[in-house]
Design an enzyme around this catalytic site. Structure first.
Site, PDB file in Angstrom:
ATOM      1  CE1 TYR A 283      44.127 -31.611 -15.514  1.00  0.00           C
ATOM      2  CE2 TYR A 283      46.410 -30.907 -15.327  1.00  0.00           C
ATOM      3  CZ  TYR A 283      45.060 -30.632 -15.234  1.00  0.00           C
ATOM      4  OH  TYR A 283      44.660 -29.375 -14.880  1.00  0.00           O
TER       5      TYR A 283
ATOM      6  CE  LYS B  93      46.054 -27.944 -11.486  1.00  0.00           C
ATOM      7  NZ  LYS B  93      46.801 -28.656 -12.535  1.00  0.00           N
TER       8      LYS B  93
ATOM      9  CG  HIS C  73      41.837 -30.348 -10.113  1.00  0.00           C
ATOM     10  ND1 HIS C  73      42.474 -31.325 -10.837  1.00  0.00           N
ATOM     11  CD2 HIS C  73      41.587 -29.366 -11.001  1.00  0.00           C
ATOM     12  CE1 HIS C  73      42.618 -30.935 -12.097  1.00  0.00           C
ATOM     13  NE2 HIS C  73      42.072 -29.747 -12.219  1.00  0.00           N
TER      14      HIS C  73
END
Length: 317
Positions: free
Chosen positions: A59, A89, A122
């Site tokens: 992210y 993750k 993930h």
């Protein structure tokens, strides 16, 4: 400043408390909102009552989240780090036994934290190490040694670098495989779940095995490359919202809460962040549930980050 709202907790299999609503910090995969945007939003969320924050190495928001936590502690918005629950993750390119520990240490460095509360695999696929463009082609893929990776995830927990471990986007079949050899079972399976993709089989399986679900894209993630308008455009859900005098989002989140799952919401808008926490003093009716059960099921995210991986969902979706 208005007084913060109290968010209920669930108790995970490792006896840690997980707030039932958390703030997600994902934007379009691989690109973060500006660091300042994320930092300001997290600080505002803490003021409102959020205590769970969900991030991931992919992210690009770990550093901003860490800065916000440091600032919140400095300002006295929370008494200690232990009052917050942080999830991150392991990305697919680090889905190799020898890379798990270094990946988590890098995450902790970005967050400037000594531990995370939950560390998730993930996706149940592995990429060759390096930077690859998404969606990934066959050249980028590598064999996924789930047993080897999970052994290292367990080591991360034993070392105290994470308080709990879990998975994301795992089907019943993949969970069954994992549970066949895991010494520490996954505490959480984070999956896409909302009224237009209710995941009943997977939800029932996880609940039977003591694995909590965290639902991501609870409103369908409209406006993202992986999202859909199906939830936001659903007339039955709009009728329920109007009948209760609630927002559309509040109906979706209340339904998830009543289904017994936890939720990661993604909004940096102050008013919507506040509304997303105002779901605990009212209930859906039997008639509402009958309407929600009629909602047509549709999954736009069929293959995840690699379109050709046909067994990603094991034909459960």
């Amino acid at each position: 400043m208005s007084s913060s709202l109290i968010v209920p907790n669930v108790v995970l299999s490792n006896n840690r408390n997980l707030p039932v609503i958390g703030l997600g910090t994902a934007t379009i995969l691989g690109s973060a909102a500006g660091d300042d945007t994320t930092k300001v939003a997290v600080l505002e969320a803490i003021k409102l009552g959020y205590r769970h924050f969900d991030t991931a190495s992919i992210y690009g928001s770990e550093e901003a989240l860490g800065e916000a936590i440091a600032e919140a502690l400095k300002l006295g918005l929370v008494g200690s780090r232990d009052e917050l629950f942080v999830t991150s993750k392991l990305w697919c390119s680090d889905n190799h036994p020898d890379l798990v520990l270094p990946a988590l240490k890098k995450t902790l460095q970005s967050l400037k934290l000594e531990y995370v509360d939950l560390y998730l695999i993930h996706w149940p696929i592995a990429l060759k190490p390096g930077n690859w463009d998404m969606p990934y082609d066959e050249e980028a893929m590598a064999p996924f040694d789930l047993k080897g990776v999970w052994t290292k995830m367990e080591e991360c927990q034993q070392l105290g670098l994470t308080k709990g471990i879990g998975v994301s986007n795992f089907s019943c079949k993949k969970l069954e495989n994992l549970l066949s050899f895991a010494n520490i079972p996954p505490a959480v399976n984070q999956i896409r779940m909302n009224p237009t993709w209710q995941q009943k089989k997977l939800k029932d399986y996880c609940q039977a095995k003591g694995i909590f679900i965290t639902a991501y894209s609870p409103l369908g993630a409209k406006g993202t490359v992986w999202g859909t308008n199906d939830v936001m455009d659903n007339e039955l859900l709009k009728q329920i919202a109007n009948a209760h005098g609630k927002s559309f989002a509040q109906v979706c989140l209340r339904w998830l809460y009543e289904e017994g799952v936890t939720i990661a919401v993604k909004s940096y808008n102050k008013e919507r962040m506040k509304q997303n926490l105002e779901i605990f003093d009212w209930s859906l009716t039997k008639d509402d549930y009958e309407k929600i059960n009629q909602v047509k099921q549709h999954l736009s995210l069929k293959y995840g980050p690699a379109k050709f991986v046909e067994d990603l969902w094991d034909e459960e979706n």
